[in-house]
Design a protein around this motif. Structure first.
Motif, PDB file in Angstrom:
ATOM      1  N   ARG A  21     -12.205  -9.131   2.817  1.00 61.05           N
ATOM      2  CA  ARG A  21     -11.606  -9.447   4.123  1.00 61.05           C
ATOM      3  C   ARG A  21     -11.547  -8.213   5.015  1.00 61.05           C
ATOM      4  NH1 ARG A  21      -6.561 -13.096   3.973  1.00 61.05           N
ATOM      5  NH2 ARG A  21      -8.249 -14.611   3.839  1.00 61.05           N
ATOM      6  N   ARG A  22     -11.939  -8.399   6.281  1.00 57.69           N
ATOM      7  CA  ARG A  22     -11.822  -7.348   7.280  1.00 57.69           C
ATOM      8  C   ARG A  22     -11.005  -7.898   8.443  1.00 57.69           C
ATOM      9  NH1 ARG A  22     -13.744  -5.827   3.297  1.00 57.69           N
ATOM     10  NH2 ARG A  22     -15.720  -4.734   2.961  1.00 57.69           N
ATOM     11  N   VAL A  23     -10.140  -7.045   8.977  1.00 59.28           N
ATOM     12  CA  VAL A  23      -9.332  -7.444  10.135  1.00 59.28           C
ATOM     13  C   VAL A  23      -9.537  -6.409  11.231  1.00 59.28           C
ATOM     14  CG1 VAL A  23      -6.981  -7.749  11.016  1.00 59.28           C
ATOM     15  CG2 VAL A  23      -7.619  -8.711   8.805  1.00 59.28           C
ATOM     16  N   VAL A  24      -9.835  -6.897  12.425  1.00 56.58           N
ATOM     17  CA  VAL A  24     -10.035  -5.987  13.559  1.00 56.58           C
ATOM     18  C   VAL A  24      -9.072  -6.377  14.670  1.00 56.58           C
ATOM     19  CG1 VAL A  24     -12.008  -7.369  14.337  1.00 56.58           C
ATOM     20  CG2 VAL A  24     -11.735  -5.071  15.210  1.00 56.58           C
ATOM     21  N   SER A  25      -8.444  -5.363  15.268  1.00 56.38           N
ATOM     22  CA  SER A  25      -7.534  -5.638  16.382  1.00 56.38           C
ATOM     23  C   SER A  25      -7.977  -4.815  17.577  1.00 56.38           C
ATOM     24  CB  SER A  25      -6.095  -5.295  15.990  1.00 56.38           C
ATOM     25  OG  SER A  25      -6.002  -3.947  15.595  1.00 56.38           O
ATOM     26  N   GLY A  26      -7.969  -5.430  18.734  1.00 53.43           N
ATOM     27  CA  GLY A  26      -8.406  -4.757  19.959  1.00 53.43           C
ATOM     28  C   GLY A  26      -7.384  -4.914  21.063  1.00 53.43           C
ATOM     29  N   ALA A  34      -3.927  -6.731  30.951  1.00 54.56           N
ATOM     30  CA  ALA A  34      -3.619  -6.231  29.614  1.00 54.56           C
ATOM     31  C   ALA A  34      -3.810  -7.404  28.666  1.00 54.56           C
ATOM     32  CB  ALA A  34      -2.188  -5.710  29.531  1.00 54.56           C
ATOM     33  N   MET A  35      -4.529  -7.173  27.574  1.00 50.34           N
ATOM     34  CA  MET A  35      -4.803  -8.271  26.641  1.00 50.34           C
ATOM     35  C   MET A  35      -5.088  -7.708  25.259  1.00 50.34           C
ATOM     36  SD  MET A  35      -8.491  -9.322  28.254  1.00 50.34           S
ATOM     37  CE  MET A  35      -7.807  -9.392  29.897  1.00 50.34           C
ATOM     38  N   GLN A  36      -5.007  -8.564  24.277  1.00 54.09           N
ATOM     39  CA  GLN A  36      -5.294  -8.118  22.916  1.00 54.09           C
ATOM     40  C   GLN A  36      -5.948  -9.249  22.127  1.00 54.09           C
ATOM     41  OE1 GLN A  36      -1.085  -7.212  22.134  1.00 54.09           O
ATOM     42  NE2 GLN A  36      -1.126  -8.713  20.461  1.00 54.09           N
ATOM     43  N   CYS A  37      -6.720  -8.868  21.133  1.00 51.91           N
ATOM     44  CA  CYS A  37      -7.296  -9.885  20.257  1.00 51.91           C
ATOM     45  C   CYS A  37      -7.288  -9.363  18.822  1.00 51.91           C
ATOM     46  CB  CYS A  37      -8.711 -10.280  20.688  1.00 51.91           C
ATOM     47  SG  CYS A  37      -9.990  -9.087  20.334  1.00 51.91           S
ATOM     48  N   GLU A  38      -7.118 -10.300  17.901  1.00 56.69           N
ATOM     49  CA  GLU A  38      -7.174  -9.970  16.471  1.00 56.69           C
ATOM     50  C   GLU A  38      -8.152 -10.936  15.815  1.00 56.69           C
ATOM     51  OE1 GLU A  38      -3.538 -10.607  17.419  1.00 56.69           O
ATOM     52  OE2 GLU A  38      -3.497  -8.553  18.143  1.00 56.69           O
ATOM     53  N   ILE A  39      -9.032 -10.393  14.994  1.00 56.91           N
ATOM     54  CA  ILE A  39     -10.091 -11.204  14.388  1.00 56.91           C
ATOM     55  C   ILE A  39     -10.121 -10.931  12.888  1.00 56.91           C
ATOM     56  CG2 ILE A  39     -12.573 -11.739  14.424  1.00 56.91           C
ATOM     57  CD1 ILE A  39     -12.607 -10.329  17.226  1.00 56.91           C
ATOM     58  N   MET A  40     -10.170 -12.007  12.108  1.00 58.53           N
ATOM     59  CA  MET A  40     -10.291 -11.870  10.652  1.00 58.53           C
ATOM     60  C   MET A  40     -11.688 -12.334  10.244  1.00 58.53           C
ATOM     61  SD  MET A  40      -7.593 -13.300   7.879  1.00 58.53           S
ATOM     62  CE  MET A  40      -8.117 -15.005   7.781  1.00 58.53           C
ATOM     63  N   CYS A  95     -12.200 -15.943  29.825  1.00 63.38           N
ATOM     64  CA  CYS A  95     -11.948 -14.687  30.541  1.00 63.38           C
ATOM     65  C   CYS A  95     -13.012 -13.699  30.099  1.00 63.38           C
ATOM     66  CB  CYS A  95     -10.556 -14.158  30.177  1.00 63.38           C
ATOM     67  SG  CYS A  95     -10.263 -12.465  30.732  1.00 63.38           S
ATOM     68  N   ARG A  96     -13.789 -13.180  31.053  1.00 66.67           N
ATOM     69  CA  ARG A  96     -14.892 -12.321  30.624  1.00 66.67           C
ATOM     70  C   ARG A  96     -14.403 -10.950  30.163  1.00 66.67           C
ATOM     71  NH1 ARG A  96     -17.568  -9.236  34.635  1.00 66.67           N
ATOM     72  NH2 ARG A  96     -16.594  -9.370  36.671  1.00 66.67           N
ATOM     73  N   HIS A  97     -13.202 -10.569  30.590  1.00 71.21           N
ATOM     74  CA  HIS A  97     -12.654  -9.293  30.108  1.00 71.21           C
ATOM     75  C   HIS A  97     -12.278  -9.418  28.623  1.00 71.21           C
ATOM     76  CE1 HIS A  97     -12.640  -8.224  34.303  1.00 71.21           C
ATOM     77  NE2 HIS A  97     -11.987  -9.338  34.549  1.00 71.21           N
ATOM     78  N   MET A  98     -11.676 -10.548  28.269  1.00 73.38           N
ATOM     79  CA  MET A  98     -11.357 -10.792  26.854  1.00 73.38           C
ATOM     80  C   MET A  98     -12.655 -10.886  26.046  1.00 73.38           C
ATOM     81  SD  MET A  98      -8.922 -11.268  24.606  1.00 73.38           S
ATOM     82  CE  MET A  98      -7.405 -12.023  25.230  1.00 73.38           C
ATOM     83  N   ALA A  99     -13.686 -11.502  26.620  1.00 78.50           N
ATOM     84  CA  ALA A  99     -14.963 -11.625  25.914  1.00 78.50           C
ATOM     85  C   ALA A  99     -15.540 -10.241  25.604  1.00 78.50           C
ATOM     86  CB  ALA A  99     -15.952 -12.445  26.743  1.00 78.50           C
ATOM     87  N   ILE A 100     -15.452  -9.339  26.576  1.00 79.79           N
ATOM     88  CA  ILE A 100     -15.963  -7.975  26.356  1.00 79.79           C
ATOM     89  C   ILE A 100     -15.182  -7.283  25.248  1.00 79.79           C
ATOM     90  CG2 ILE A 100     -16.097  -5.676  27.424  1.00 79.79           C
ATOM     91  CD1 ILE A 100     -16.804  -7.187  30.072  1.00 79.79           C
ATOM     92  N   LEU A 101     -13.856  -7.487  25.252  1.00 81.83           N
ATOM     93  CA  LEU A 101     -13.024  -6.891  24.204  1.00 81.83           C
ATOM     94  C   LEU A 101     -13.423  -7.442  22.828  1.00 81.83           C
ATOM     95  CD1 LEU A 101     -10.599  -5.075  23.460  1.00 81.83           C
ATOM     96  CD2 LEU A 101      -9.118  -7.058  23.857  1.00 81.83           C
ATOM     97  N   MET A 102     -13.681  -8.736  22.782  1.00 83.40           N
ATOM     98  CA  MET A 102     -14.048  -9.370  21.516  1.00 83.40           C
ATOM     99  C   MET A 102     -15.426  -8.901  21.035  1.00 83.40           C
ATOM    100  SD  MET A 102     -13.705 -13.390  20.734  1.00 83.40           S
ATOM    101  CE  MET A 102     -14.365 -14.037  19.207  1.00 83.40           C
ATOM    102  N   VAL A 103     -16.362  -8.764  21.961  1.00 82.08           N
ATOM    103  CA  VAL A 103     -17.693  -8.235  21.610  1.00 82.08           C
ATOM    104  C   VAL A 103     -17.549  -6.840  21.016  1.00 82.08           C
ATOM    105  CG1 VAL A 103     -19.820  -7.299  22.641  1.00 82.08           C
ATOM    106  CG2 VAL A 103     -19.055  -9.613  23.229  1.00 82.08           C
TER     107      VAL A 103
END
Lengths: 151, 169
Positions: A21-26, A34-40, A95-103
């Motif tokens: 398992r890998r977890v990434v937070s941005g 201001a925004m954040q994302c967490e991906i497992m 939201c394209r800003h969130m998309a960039i963060l996720m990329v």
């Protein structure tokens, strides 16, 4: 007098949680958003298992609606198609800003794995041949060859 | 929980003089560190100077893009810039990473130029809000542009298509 007009910071952290398992937070912060994302991610098959996003600060009443869009990435693989899917299927709907963060977050995760394996390889062999190391890495993870843009 | 890897980026926009902007984009992670500087001038918003410093490249794979940096001079910040920049920086000897860095820098100037419009609109016609997804003790959003004014902003050429909220209206 020169003064700052605008600034954006992005910071991404990657954790290895157990063998697979890998977890990434941005986090993204600038004057407007201001925004954040967490991906497992399941590293065995390089597949996104969970995504959670939070729109923290924004400009319009429409912006927070984007939070619902990004969970659709569940089941997507880290491969050469991923950036385009996130930008087109999620960014244009949410939201394209969130998309960039996720990329950036997903790419950081793949780079983290390469960096971790590189460190381990260098400990075993300080005179490691970079080219040979990369060939071995991509032989084990062929789907990352066109995804990890190292150049 | 201790992190295994970090990536940080900082992009700043400064106004050097009236109509002359400097954008500095720095990206750092365990493997790579680079800093890009673009000087852009109004009214055409064309790049007058482009410079790149690779501070660290653990694998030594990032190619010499000094020729491409020179070709960026004259490229305008605005519609079509993505295709042009990728065309310059993504050829066989190019770098997609550096292309992304350049595009992010150019986009931050666009964002910087939209701030006064959004600030003015929010001050004049913003709607007071208390959102469920915000708070519960500290609220980051006290005033937002409502649906009616989103439509008005979308009619502003500087704002249209700048984000999803101002599209398809």
């Amino acid at each position: 007098m020169i003064m700052l007009v605008y600034s954006r910071t992005k910071t991404i952290g990657v954790q290895k949680q157990g063998a697979n398992r890998r977890v990434v937070s941005g986090v993204l912060e600038d004057e407007l958003y201001a925004m954040q994302c967490e991906i497992m991610v399941n590293w065995d098959n390089r597949t996104i298992e969970k995504v959670q996003t939070r729109m923290k600060r924004f400009t319009t009443t429409r912006c927070p609606l984007a939070e619902k869009v990004f969970a659709a990435a569940q089941g997507w693989k880290l491969d050469s198609e991923l950036d385009g899917r996130i930008k087109k299927e999620l960014g244009r709907m949410g939201c394209r800003h969130m998309a960039i963060l996720m990329v950036d977050a997903c790419r950081a995760l793949a780079r983290a794995e390469l960096a971790r394996e590189l460190r381990e390889a260098l400990e075993k062999d300080p005179g490691l041949d970079n080219k040979q190391f990369l060939e071995d890495f991509f032989r084990r993870y062929p789907d990352l060859k066109d995804y990890l843009r190292l150049e | 929980m201790i992190l295994n890897f970090q990536m940080n980026s900082l992009t700043t926009v400064e106004q050097l003089e009236k109509g002359l902007w400097r954008i500095t984009a720095r990206s750092d992670d365990d493997l790579f560190s680079a800093e890009l500087t673009l000087d852009v001038k109004t009214p055409a918003l064309d790049i007058r100077q482009a410079a790149l410093e690779i501070r660290r490249d653990a694998l030594g794979l990032v190619p010499d893009v000094s020729g491409a940096m020179t070709k960026l001079v004259g490229v305008r910040v605005g519609p079509g810039m993505t295709k042009i920049v990728r065309g310059i920086l993504r050829d066989e000897s190019g770098s997609e990473r550096i292309a992304d860095l350049v595009l992010e820098a150019m986009e931050m100037l666009v964002n910087a130029l939209t701030v006064p419009e959004l600030r003015k609109a929010t001050q004049m016609v913003g709607v007071p809000v208390r959102l469920e997804i915000d708070g519960p003790d500290v609220y980051l959003n006290d005033v937002l542009l409502g649906e009616e004014h989103i439509k008005l902003m979308a009619g502003n050429p500087r704002m249209k298509d700048s984000c999803v909220a101002f599209r398809d209206l």
